[in-house]
Design an enzyme around this catalytic site. Structure first.
Site, PDB file in Angstrom:
ATOM      1  N   ALA A 117     -11.093 -19.740 -17.675  1.00 23.73           N
ATOM      2  CA  ALA A 117     -11.665 -20.209 -16.519  1.00 23.73           C
ATOM      3  C   ALA A 117     -11.330 -19.138 -15.495  1.00 23.73           C
ATOM      4  CB  ALA A 117     -10.837 -21.460 -16.343  1.00 23.73           C
ATOM      5  N   ALA A 119     -11.183 -18.899 -11.060  1.00 25.39           N
ATOM      6  CA  ALA A 119     -11.323 -19.436  -9.887  1.00 25.39           C
ATOM      7  C   ALA A 119     -11.191 -18.077  -8.822  1.00 25.39           C
ATOM      8  CB  ALA A 119     -10.372 -20.387  -9.564  1.00 25.39           C
ATOM      9  N   ILE A 121      -8.570 -17.132  -6.693  1.00 27.35           N
ATOM     10  CA  ILE A 121      -7.176 -16.405  -6.791  1.00 27.35           C
ATOM     11  C   ILE A 121      -6.920 -15.772  -8.130  1.00 27.35           C
ATOM     12  CG2 ILE A 121      -4.740 -16.818  -6.404  1.00 27.35           C
ATOM     13  CD1 ILE A 121      -6.077 -17.198  -3.894  1.00 27.35           C
ATOM     14  N   ALA A 122      -7.212 -16.674  -9.152  1.00 26.18           N
ATOM     15  CA  ALA A 122      -6.828 -15.871 -10.678  1.00 26.18           C
ATOM     16  C   ALA A 122      -7.681 -16.378 -11.895  1.00 26.18           C
ATOM     17  CB  ALA A 122      -5.214 -16.405 -10.839  1.00 26.18           C
ATOM     18  N   GLN A 123      -7.535 -15.936 -12.647  1.00 22.67           N
ATOM     19  CA  GLN A 123      -8.286 -16.389 -13.969  1.00 22.67           C
ATOM     20  C   GLN A 123      -7.316 -16.755 -15.097  1.00 22.67           C
ATOM     21  OE1 GLN A 123     -10.777 -13.282 -14.794  1.00 22.67           O
ATOM     22  NE2 GLN A 123      -9.529 -12.303 -16.316  1.00 22.67           N
ATOM     23  N   VAL A 124      -7.572 -17.791 -16.033  1.00 21.16           N
ATOM     24  CA  VAL A 124      -6.624 -18.261 -17.072  1.00 21.16           C
ATOM     25  C   VAL A 124      -7.324 -17.736 -18.613  1.00 21.16           C
ATOM     26  CG1 VAL A 124      -5.963 -20.051 -18.227  1.00 21.16           C
ATOM     27  CG2 VAL A 124      -5.975 -19.990 -15.582  1.00 21.16           C
ATOM     28  N   LYS A 139      -1.800 -17.319 -16.689  1.00 21.19           N
ATOM     29  CA  LYS A 139      -2.849 -17.212 -15.434  1.00 21.19           C
ATOM     30  C   LYS A 139      -2.388 -15.736 -14.817  1.00 21.19           C
ATOM     31  CE  LYS A 139      -3.283 -19.656 -11.045  1.00 21.19           C
ATOM     32  NZ  LYS A 139      -2.980 -20.841 -10.270  1.00 21.19           N
ATOM     33  N   ASP A 274      -3.957 -29.600  -3.875  1.00 22.04           N
ATOM     34  CA  ASP A 274      -5.205 -28.804  -4.300  1.00 22.04           C
ATOM     35  C   ASP A 274      -5.793 -29.605  -5.454  1.00 22.04           C
ATOM     36  OD1 ASP A 274      -7.084 -27.100  -3.825  1.00 22.04           O
ATOM     37  OD2 ASP A 274      -6.362 -25.750  -4.794  1.00 22.04           O
TER      38      ASP A 274
END
Length: 495
Positions: A117, A119, A121-124, A139, A274
């Protein structure tokens, strides 16, 4: 926006007036060719927001939860911004992890996947802990994300400054203070140590909430740019087809999302700020799993009580009381008319109570609310920005799960429970006891304070400067004890 074709799509979705469309297109069209091109495979608005940068993506995530404002088609397109953005290379993530944790990846994880995933700001990544073999989610912040956000924030400050100078009427909204508040929120989101702390606190607060869970943080493998937590399986809250196929009750899920948010905001004063679809999963057992704790909201006790009274007033359709609470809290200037404000609130509330949810135009309702705030000189309250924003997002998620949900009926038991426990005789007794505890810190000093008072009374010379302070402290302490005892008596009588 113009280069990608997003300008027209957005104005159509928001039902912008024709005069505004003509003016906007006329002013913007000459600059079309210097606009950011973006990814041509994406729909226009999604393409424009993702090309503009992370702060704009955040705005798109909010809109993605409100099909009743921007339309179903556009809302579906914008859900890509929640967790399906283009990832950065796995190798870059590994370098960041090794640099932050000070060990080679092989000593930390026995398995480490490609991004699952991504987004703004970051990814996982999914990984397996080398120490105990547990599946974990890792993350990792995007490279250069701090610089990208700084650029966006600077642009927002400039826009806010321009708005304040070109439109004096907008100053009641405090544009620059709003951006400063947003900047503080973003800075917290860019340090994953703070997010880990928020997740840990949120998990502790909600561990007894039935049907709601928060993954545990692995502090050993978390740092400023890396966060590791337990892996959880579940269906995205946006995938209603899979939710139905799994046999989950969407009506119950929609109700629980809204009630959990209200419970966390009122009971704990600490809530997930959020809560869009991308940050919520439905576990196989039907639990709602919350993810991504970079943006959390906090409310002090007084603000919680004001918020609860406002909600309760709307639930009871007691608009006069809702208006009075606004004035008591200073949300509306004292020189305004309470009755006129109550009538304006009735124009907001009554249509919602008398109409099915799928017939309510939230776009028109929000537009009218903005008119009301302007008419009565209401200023932006930065302490309520996250609460108001999250309420809009959570209601949108709840409606996507159950289009016919009645938010007031769902909210009623949570708000009534809070009112019962926190506004009335019990709350008065608790407040007095808290005051007594603070004043009791003077306890060890009471003998000296009493001696100073007696000496000063028997001494004909003028009392020293500290005498009045000593006297005040003594009587505050004694008075606090009496008040606490009186409060306890009230609690026993009415409890």
């Amino acid at each position: 926006m113009e280069r990608t074709g997003a300008m027209k799509v957005a104005m159509d979705a928001m039902e912008a007036p024709r005069a505004f469309r003509i003016l906007a297109r006329t002013l913007v069209w000459p600059f079309k060719w210097v606009g950011i091109k973006g990814d041509p495979t994406l729909p226009p608005v999604t393409r424009a927001l993702s090309a503009l940068g992370p702060a704009y993506i955040k705005f798109g995530q909010v809109l993605s939860t409100r099909p009743d404002v921007v339309g179903t088609e556009l809302a579906m397109q914008l859900r890509v911004l929640q967790d399906e953005l283009p990832p950065f290379p796995r190798d870059r993530a590994i370098k960041t992890i090794e640099a932050e944790l000070g060990k080679p990846l092989s000593e930390l994880f026995s398995e480490f996947s490609e991004p699952v995933a991504a987004a703004s700001i970051a990814q996982v990544h999914k990984a397996k802990s080398a120490q105990d073999g547990r599946d974990v989610a890792v993350k990792v912040l995007r490279p250069g994300i701090e610089r990208a956000f700084r650029k966006d924030i600077d642009a927002f400050y400039f826009a806010a400054w321009m708005i304040e100078h070109l439109s004096p009427s907008s100053r009641r909204l405090h544009p620059q203070e709003v951006i400063a508040h947003f900047e503080g929120v973003v800075n917290g989101e860019l340090d994953l140590r703070l997010e880990s702390a928020s997740a840990s606190e949120f998990r502790a607060n909600t561990q007894n909430d039935e049907g709601f869970s928060v993954p545990a943080i692995d502090w050993r493998m978390s740092a400023r740019r890396v966060m590791t937590l337990e892996w959880v399986d579940g269906i995205s809250a946006s995938d209603t087809q899979k939710i139905d196929a799994a046999g989950h009750d969407r009506e119950a899920l929609g109700k629980r999302v809204l009630q959990m948010f209200l419970s966390h905001a009122l009971r704990d004063g600490f809530f997930h700020a959020d809560m869009h679809h991308g940050n919520l999963k439905i576990a196989p057992n039907g639990d709602i799993i919350a993810l991504d704790f970079g943006i959390m909201g906090a409310l002090d006790e007084y603000t919680r009580r004001v918020y609860a009274e406002i909600l309760f007033g709307f639930i009871q359709q007691d608009y006069r009381r809702v208006a009075e609470v606004h004035f008591e809290a200073g949300y509306v200037p004292a020189d305004q008319d309470v009755d006129a404000f109550a009538r304006a609130l009735r124009a907001v509330g009554d249509p919602i109570f008398g109409m099915d949810a799928d017939h309510i135009s939230m776009a028109r309702l929000l537009s009218y609310l903005f008119e009301v705030t302007e008419r009565f000189g209401m200023e932006t309250r930065t302490e309520l920005i996250l609460l108001q924003r999250t309420m809009v997002v959570v209601e949108g998620v709840a409606r996507s799960l159950d289009p016919r949900i009645n938010i007031w009926e769902v909210a009623q038991p949570i708000v009534e429970s809070y009112i019962k426990d926190n506004i009335g005789p019990k709350a008065l007794a608790r407040d007095l006891l808290s005051t007594a505890r603070v004043l009791s810190r003077f306890g060890p000093r009471l003998p000296k304070l009493a001696e100073a008072m007696l000496t000063a009374q028997n001494n004909p010379t003028p009392a020293p400067a500290h005498y009045s302070a000593a006297k005040s402290a003594l009587w505050l302490t004694v008075g606090g004890g009496i008040a606490a005892g009186f409060g306890a008596l009230i609690a026993l009588t009415f409890g």
